[in-house]
Design a protein around this motif. Structure first.
Motif, short mmCIF file in Angstrom:
data_model
loop_
_atom_site.label_atom_id
_atom_site.label_comp_id
_atom_site.label_asym_id
_atom_site.label_seq_id
_atom_site.Cartn_x
_atom_site.Cartn_y
_atom_site.Cartn_z
N PHE A 1 17.84 110.53 12.79
CA PHE A 1 17.77 109.14 12.28
C PHE A 1 16.79 109.02 11.11
CE2 PHE A 1 14.14 109.35 14.99
CZ PHE A 1 13.23 108.47 14.44
N ALA A 2 15.70 109.77 11.18
CA ALA A 2 14.70 109.68 10.12
C ALA A 2 15.21 110.33 8.84
CB ALA A 2 13.39 110.34 10.56
N GLN A 3 15.93 111.43 9.01
CA GLN A 3 16.53 112.09 7.84
C GLN A 3 17.60 111.19 7.22
OE1 GLN A 3 18.73 115.74 8.56
NE2 GLN A 3 17.91 116.62 6.68
N ASP A 4 18.43 110.57 8.07
CA ASP A 4 19.48 109.65 7.58
C ASP A 4 18.86 108.51 6.77
OD1 ASP A 4 21.34 111.19 8.87
OD2 ASP A 4 21.67 109.80 10.53
N LEU A 5 17.68 108.11 7.19
CA LEU A 5 16.99 107.00 6.52
C LEU A 5 16.38 107.43 5.18
CD1 LEU A 5 16.16 104.04 7.30
CD2 LEU A 5 14.11 105.02 8.34
#
Ligand code: G3P
Ligand code: MG
Length: 232
Positions: free
Chosen positions: A171-175
């Motif tokens: 999720f953090a990478q996607d963000l």
């Protein structure tokens, strides 16, 4: 272990020593030699950006009520501890003036736009010491981070989480975040390693006990938030 790059982050200033999120707490953190200072931001009823952690003033001041339902004038009458007032974002930025990095945590809904406006102002002033590299903007509300990123894409984002997701740091990478900022409560080595494999830094909150500090360093995290930053 990358000890030399281990970031010492003062939590709400240095709130183990001084009233949290006050100028006094920020000064204490500066005096303790932190690398970064974290503080929490809300927008109040009259539109000012105020530094406070909770959605009400009940716990940290001598008043009662929701921050978003109070005007700046009403908030300023309160004692936030040891005679301190609830500061504005501008007062905190003026005090720190680029001496260390800052982590602005967007608390209330709708904080991204006004915070970005203030930051743009500081970044464009030739007389201040602030550069984009000084800032990390974080939130548990990742939609606020997306909004912020659309306005100032060059500022680093910290994806806060108080959980252990099945997809780990995806999720953090996607963000498009710079860092994963997890709670120590749900942290494990797989979560840290996954974040590092995705090119993310890992900054853990809130780490106060000496044994937890040692454990975080051994787990190779990139920095921790502490109420007692001198212990780091
Ligand atoms: O940003 C780290 C930490 O401050 C997040 O939790 O509740 O203390 O704002 P909280
Ligand atoms: Mg915070």
């Amino acid at each position: 272990m990358l000890m030399s790059n281990f970031l010492k982050i003062g939590h709400r200033g240095a709130c183990g020593y001084e009233p949290e999120n006050t100028l006094r707490s920020i000064k204490k953190a500066l005096g303790l030699g932190v690398d970064m200072i974290e503080f929490d931001v809300y927008v109040c009823k009259s539109g000012e950006l105020v530094i406070i952690h909770d959605d009400t003033v009940n716990r940290t001041t001598n008043g009662q009520g929701f921050v978003i339902e109070m005007t700046f004038e009403e908030l300023r009458r309160l004692d936030a501890g040891k005679g301190e007032k609830i500061p504005t974002l501008q007062e905190v930025l003026n005090l720190i003036n680029g001496q260390v990095q800052v982590n602005i945590e967007l608390k209330g809904a709708g904080t991204a736009e006004p915070v970005a406006k203030v930051m743009k102002d500081y970044l464009s002033k030739s007389l201040t010491s602030w550069t984009p590299e000084h800032f990390l903007v974080s939130s548990f509300n990742h939609f606020e981070l997306q909004t912020f990123h659309r306005i100032i894409p060059e500022i680093k984002l910290g994806a806060l989480i108080c959980a252990l997701p099945i997809t780990l740091a995806q999720f953090a990478q996607d963000l498009g975040a710079y860092s994963l900022n997890p709670s120590i409560e749900f942290l494990n080595q797989a979560f840290i390693d996954d974040a590092h494999n995705r090119g993310l830094k890992v900054f853990v909150y809130t780490v106060n006990l000496p044994e937890d500090i040692a454990r975080m360093k051994a787990m190779d995290v990139d920095g921790v938030f502490s109420n007692f930053p001198d212990r780091l």
